[in-house]
Design a protein around this motif. Structure first.
Motif, PDB file in Angstrom:
ATOM      1  N   LYS A 258      15.421 -28.636  10.128  1.00 14.64           N
ATOM      2  CA  LYS A 258      16.538 -28.173  10.890  1.00 14.64           C
ATOM      3  C   LYS A 258      16.561 -26.821  11.179  1.00 14.64           C
ATOM      4  O   LYS A 258      16.777 -26.128  12.265  1.00 14.64           O
ATOM      5  CB  LYS A 258      17.826 -28.805  10.327  1.00 14.64           C
ATOM      6  N   ALA A 259      16.258 -25.947  10.192  1.00 15.21           N
ATOM      7  CA  ALA A 259      16.590 -24.569  10.295  1.00 15.21           C
ATOM      8  C   ALA A 259      15.376 -23.892  11.130  1.00 15.21           C
ATOM      9  O   ALA A 259      15.539 -23.183  12.028  1.00 15.21           O
ATOM     10  CB  ALA A 259      16.454 -23.897   8.938  1.00 15.21           C
ATOM     11  N   LEU A 260      14.092 -24.742  10.784  1.00 12.48           N
ATOM     12  CA  LEU A 260      13.131 -24.222  11.732  1.00 12.48           C
ATOM     13  C   LEU A 260      13.199 -24.310  13.349  1.00 12.48           C
ATOM     14  O   LEU A 260      12.966 -23.593  14.036  1.00 12.48           O
ATOM     15  CB  LEU A 260      11.863 -24.835  11.143  1.00 12.48           C
ATOM     16  N   GLN A 261      13.501 -25.558  13.618  1.00 10.62           N
ATOM     17  CA  GLN A 261      13.852 -26.033  15.049  1.00 10.62           C
ATOM     18  C   GLN A 261      15.054 -25.210  15.622  1.00 10.62           C
ATOM     19  O   GLN A 261      15.121 -25.071  16.939  1.00 10.62           O
ATOM     20  CB  GLN A 261      13.958 -27.297  15.190  1.00 10.62           C
ATOM     21  N   SER A 262      16.111 -24.401  14.791  1.00  5.95           N
ATOM     22  CA  SER A 262      16.889 -23.836  15.415  1.00  5.95           C
ATOM     23  C   SER A 262      16.548 -22.633  15.725  1.00  5.95           C
ATOM     24  O   SER A 262      17.300 -21.607  16.548  1.00  5.95           O
ATOM     25  CB  SER A 262      17.977 -23.769  14.281  1.00  5.95           C
ATOM     26  N   LEU A 263      15.311 -22.002  15.533  1.00  7.27           N
ATOM     27  CA  LEU A 263      14.887 -20.648  15.715  1.00  7.27           C
ATOM     28  C   LEU A 263      14.305 -20.524  17.025  1.00  7.27           C
ATOM     29  O   LEU A 263      13.839 -21.403  17.624  1.00  7.27           O
ATOM     30  CB  LEU A 263      13.779 -20.123  14.652  1.00  7.27           C
ATOM     31  N   SER A 264      14.563 -19.256  17.598  1.00  2.00           N
ATOM     32  CA  SER A 264      14.096 -18.980  18.915  1.00  2.00           C
ATOM     33  C   SER A 264      12.616 -18.210  18.585  1.00  2.00           C
ATOM     34  O   SER A 264      11.687 -18.327  19.470  1.00  2.00           O
ATOM     35  CB  SER A 264      14.966 -18.096  19.742  1.00  2.00           C
ATOM     36  N   TYR A 265      12.757 -17.513  17.604  1.00  2.00           N
ATOM     37  CA  TYR A 265      11.330 -16.820  17.154  1.00  2.00           C
ATOM     38  C   TYR A 265      11.444 -16.688  15.915  1.00  2.00           C
ATOM     39  O   TYR A 265      12.480 -16.732  14.979  1.00  2.00           O
ATOM     40  CB  TYR A 265      11.328 -15.331  17.860  1.00  2.00           C
ATOM     41  N   LEU A 266      10.046 -16.585  15.374  1.00  3.13           N
ATOM     42  CA  LEU A 266       9.707 -16.454  13.904  1.00  3.13           C
ATOM     43  C   LEU A 266       9.246 -15.132  13.496  1.00  3.13           C
ATOM     44  O   LEU A 266       8.509 -14.687  14.445  1.00  3.13           O
ATOM     45  CB  LEU A 266       8.874 -17.588  13.062  1.00  3.13           C
ATOM     46  N   VAL A 267       9.350 -14.160  12.503  1.00  2.00           N
ATOM     47  CA  VAL A 267       8.686 -13.197  12.200  1.00  2.00           C
ATOM     48  C   VAL A 267       7.986 -13.059  10.799  1.00  2.00           C
ATOM     49  O   VAL A 267       8.660 -13.477   9.741  1.00  2.00           O
ATOM     50  CB  VAL A 267      10.141 -11.773  12.271  1.00  2.00           C
ATOM     51  N   LEU A 268       6.920 -12.674  10.754  1.00  2.00           N
ATOM     52  CA  LEU A 268       6.135 -12.393   9.638  1.00  2.00           C
ATOM     53  C   LEU A 268       5.487 -11.109   9.595  1.00  2.00           C
ATOM     54  O   LEU A 268       4.609 -10.795  10.012  1.00  2.00           O
ATOM     55  CB  LEU A 268       4.888 -13.261   9.527  1.00  2.00           C
ATOM     56  N   PRO A 269       6.405 -10.201   8.791  1.00  2.00           N
ATOM     57  CA  PRO A 269       6.087  -8.710   8.703  1.00  2.00           C
ATOM     58  C   PRO A 269       5.338  -8.437   7.634  1.00  2.00           C
ATOM     59  O   PRO A 269       5.294  -7.180   7.435  1.00  2.00           O
ATOM     60  CB  PRO A 269       7.539  -8.046   8.826  1.00  2.00           C
ATOM     61  N   LEU A 320      10.735  -7.026  18.854  1.00  2.00           N
ATOM     62  CA  LEU A 320      12.207  -7.834  18.872  1.00  2.00           C
ATOM     63  C   LEU A 320      12.783  -7.621  20.197  1.00  2.00           C
ATOM     64  O   LEU A 320      13.405  -8.575  20.787  1.00  2.00           O
ATOM     65  CB  LEU A 320      12.958  -7.383  17.679  1.00  2.00           C
ATOM     66  N   ARG A 321      12.862  -6.447  20.668  1.00  2.00           N
ATOM     67  CA  ARG A 321      13.659  -6.072  21.759  1.00  2.00           C
ATOM     68  C   ARG A 321      12.911  -6.940  22.934  1.00  2.00           C
ATOM     69  O   ARG A 321      13.433  -7.575  23.995  1.00  2.00           O
ATOM     70  CB  ARG A 321      13.372  -4.588  22.286  1.00  2.00           C
ATOM     71  N   GLN A 322      11.469  -7.138  23.101  1.00  2.00           N
ATOM     72  CA  GLN A 322      10.712  -7.775  24.191  1.00  2.00           C
ATOM     73  C   GLN A 322      11.064  -9.160  23.998  1.00  2.00           C
ATOM     74  O   GLN A 322      11.418  -9.904  24.975  1.00  2.00           O
ATOM     75  CB  GLN A 322       9.367  -7.477  24.150  1.00  2.00           C
ATOM     76  N   ALA A 323      11.016  -9.750  22.934  1.00  2.00           N
ATOM     77  CA  ALA A 323      11.535 -11.069  22.716  1.00  2.00           C
ATOM     78  C   ALA A 323      12.859 -11.564  23.218  1.00  2.00           C
ATOM     79  O   ALA A 323      13.199 -12.481  23.799  1.00  2.00           O
ATOM     80  CB  ALA A 323      11.258 -11.618  21.209  1.00  2.00           C
ATOM     81  N   MET A 324      13.874 -10.752  22.776  1.00  2.00           N
ATOM     82  CA  MET A 324      15.177 -10.981  23.024  1.00  2.00           C
ATOM     83  C   MET A 324      15.395 -10.836  24.445  1.00  2.00           C
ATOM     84  O   MET A 324      16.374 -11.360  25.201  1.00  2.00           O
ATOM     85  CB  MET A 324      16.130 -10.080  22.052  1.00  2.00           C
ATOM     86  N   GLN A 325      14.632 -10.195  25.361  1.00  2.00           N
ATOM     87  CA  GLN A 325      14.804  -9.818  26.672  1.00  2.00           C
ATOM     88  C   GLN A 325      14.191 -10.858  27.424  1.00  2.00           C
ATOM     89  O   GLN A 325      14.133 -10.819  28.759  1.00  2.00           O
ATOM     90  CB  GLN A 325      14.350  -8.457  27.100  1.00  2.00           C
ATOM     91  N   GLN A 326      13.464 -11.807  26.753  1.00  2.00           N
ATOM     92  CA  GLN A 326      12.585 -12.764  27.497  1.00  2.00           C
ATOM     93  C   GLN A 326      13.640 -13.785  28.330  1.00  2.00           C
ATOM     94  O   GLN A 326      14.820 -14.161  27.578  1.00  2.00           O
ATOM     95  CB  GLN A 326      11.707 -13.585  26.823  1.00  2.00           C
ATOM     96  N   SER A 327      13.185 -14.463  29.299  1.00  2.00           N
ATOM     97  CA  SER A 327      13.977 -15.624  29.694  1.00  2.00           C
ATOM     98  C   SER A 327      13.711 -16.797  28.991  1.00  2.00           C
ATOM     99  O   SER A 327      12.354 -16.936  28.205  1.00  2.00           O
ATOM    100  CB  SER A 327      13.691 -15.714  31.323  1.00  2.00           C
ATOM    101  N   ASP A 328      14.382 -17.931  29.045  1.00  2.00           N
ATOM    102  CA  ASP A 328      14.221 -19.061  28.552  1.00  2.00           C
ATOM    103  C   ASP A 328      12.820 -19.860  29.067  1.00  2.00           C
ATOM    104  O   ASP A 328      11.859 -20.188  27.994  1.00  2.00           O
ATOM    105  CB  ASP A 328      15.298 -20.275  28.643  1.00  2.00           C
TER     106      ASP A 328
END
Length: 378
Positions: A258-269, A320-328
């Motif tokens: 459920k937590a995974l499917q709730s994500l819009s993006y995943l980050v592995l730094p 992160l900025r690019q990701a958050m500015q993307q359209s659906d």
């Protein structure tokens, strides 16, 4: 063909090595290969089955001598042996037994020869390398890696064994479309073991900038690990005054799904990863991924399934900025590309087929598989 896989544990919270070993062996068994596992007993095993043989863990698990394990290997009768991980007794006992029996064996270091990984418990690993680890690796019929970067580290250490480059696999068994579980704020997440090599502090520092730029987003950190490191991350978030951040602790089963499917993006730094199982897990769920160049995920760029970026806070802020500015629509296209990437390259069936090809080459000779490198990288 009878193959025995040896690993120190299959604990649910152990991360990539346990999951990748389990996935490989189940894939081999789907293909009707008689593959079994010998491991220490854990309270939270990643899976069950008659093909998993467990023994009681010694008091000092990391390199505790085990008479029970030695007795098992003395009586064992397999065509091929395959060890996963380094520095621990189960793989050394396997390698030593196979060598004495004149049987071929494979070692999958699972990222444990990366320079960053060797910096942890340095003194112990120096002693272990001198006493047994170098000998076990040099005697190995094949060393198995999951990416070219890991292969390069092995060559730089002077090991000239044939190296098989076969990625980890993931079971593709969820619906193509992510179900409508998202609600409230859009979420960007990290999932995995909390340890300094994961560089989670870089993500928190980057979020201190990008997270303030939109109240509609939340950073979710999923997992557990080293207590002192986890506490330092919580203190960092508090010091930076970050409000839209959440630590969930260890999740498994339906909660993790459920937590995974709730994500819009995943980050592995991460500073380094020989694979990073959470990446294909996210991609299968059509979740774009931001991964550092400490991981082997250049395909995120080539498939337009996310961002493969330099390590550090500034590149994370930009991604992160690019990701958050993307359209659906843009995000969903990236998600579909990511699913295609995994289906074409990392399915259990395709990875098991390569491993079987490798096993057959070891046992029967014939033409060398194209993914086996003798004394060269390319």
């Amino acid at each position: 063909m009878k193959v025995l896989h040896s690993i120190s544990g299959l604990n649910l919270s152990s991360g990539g090595p346990s999951l990748s070993t389990w996935s490989l062996v189940t894939g081999l068994r789907y293909a009707e290969i008689n593959a079994e596992i010998i491991t220490y007993q854990d309270d939270r095993m990643i899976g069950k089955g008659a093909f998993i043989q467990t023994i009681k863990s010694p008091r000092f698990r990391r390199f505790g001598y085990s008479n029970i394990l030695n007795d098992f290997f003395r009586k064992a009768d397999y065509d091929l042996y395959h060890g996963h991980g380094l520095w621990q007794y189960p793989v050394h006992a396997m390698a030593n037994s196979a060598y004495k029996k004149g049987k071929p064996y494979i070692i999958s270091p699972r990222g444990m020869l990366y320079p960053e990984a060797k910096q942890k418990s340095t003194f112990f690993k120096m002693i272990a390398m001198y006493l047994f680890q170098k000998k076990d690796l040099r005697r190995a019929t094949i060393i198995h890696t999951t990416c070219f970067q890991e292969l390069s580290h092995i060559r730089n250490l002077g090991f000239l064994n044939p190296v098989a480059l076969i990625p980890n696999s993931i079971e593709i068994n969820i619906p193509p479309q992510i179900q409508g579980v998202k609600s409230g704020k859009q979420q960007i997440g990290f999932i995995g073991r909390f340890a300094p090599i994961k560089n989670i502090e870089h993500l928190i520092n980057a979020w201190a900038t990008t997270g303030r730029e939109s109240e509609n987003w939340e950073l979710v950190l999923i997992g557990d690990g080293e207590f002192k490191y986890m506490q330092s991350l919580k203190r960092l978030a508090q010091t930076l005054g970050i409000v839209n951040i959440r630590f969930t602790g260890f999740l498994n089963g339906d909660e993790k799904e459920k937590a995974l499917q709730s994500l819009s993006y995943l980050v592995l730094p991460s500073k380094s990863e020989n694979f990073g199982m959470v990446v294909p897990e996210a991609l299968i769920h059509e979740i774009p991924v931001i991964a550092s160049k400490g991981t082997p995920w250049e395909e995120l760029n080539t498939y337009n399934a996310g961002w493969w970026i330099e390590r550090g806070v500034k590149p994370l802020v930009e991604a992160l900025r690019q990701a958050m500015q993307q359209s659906d629509e843009e995000r969903q296209l990236m998600g579909r590309n990511g699913r295609k990437l995994v289906e074409e390259n990392y399915s259990i069936e395709s990875v098991a087929a390569k491993m079987i090809q490798l096993y057959n080459w070891i046992l029967e000779s014939g033409e060398k598989p194209e993914f086996v490198y003798l004394n060269q990288i390319l």
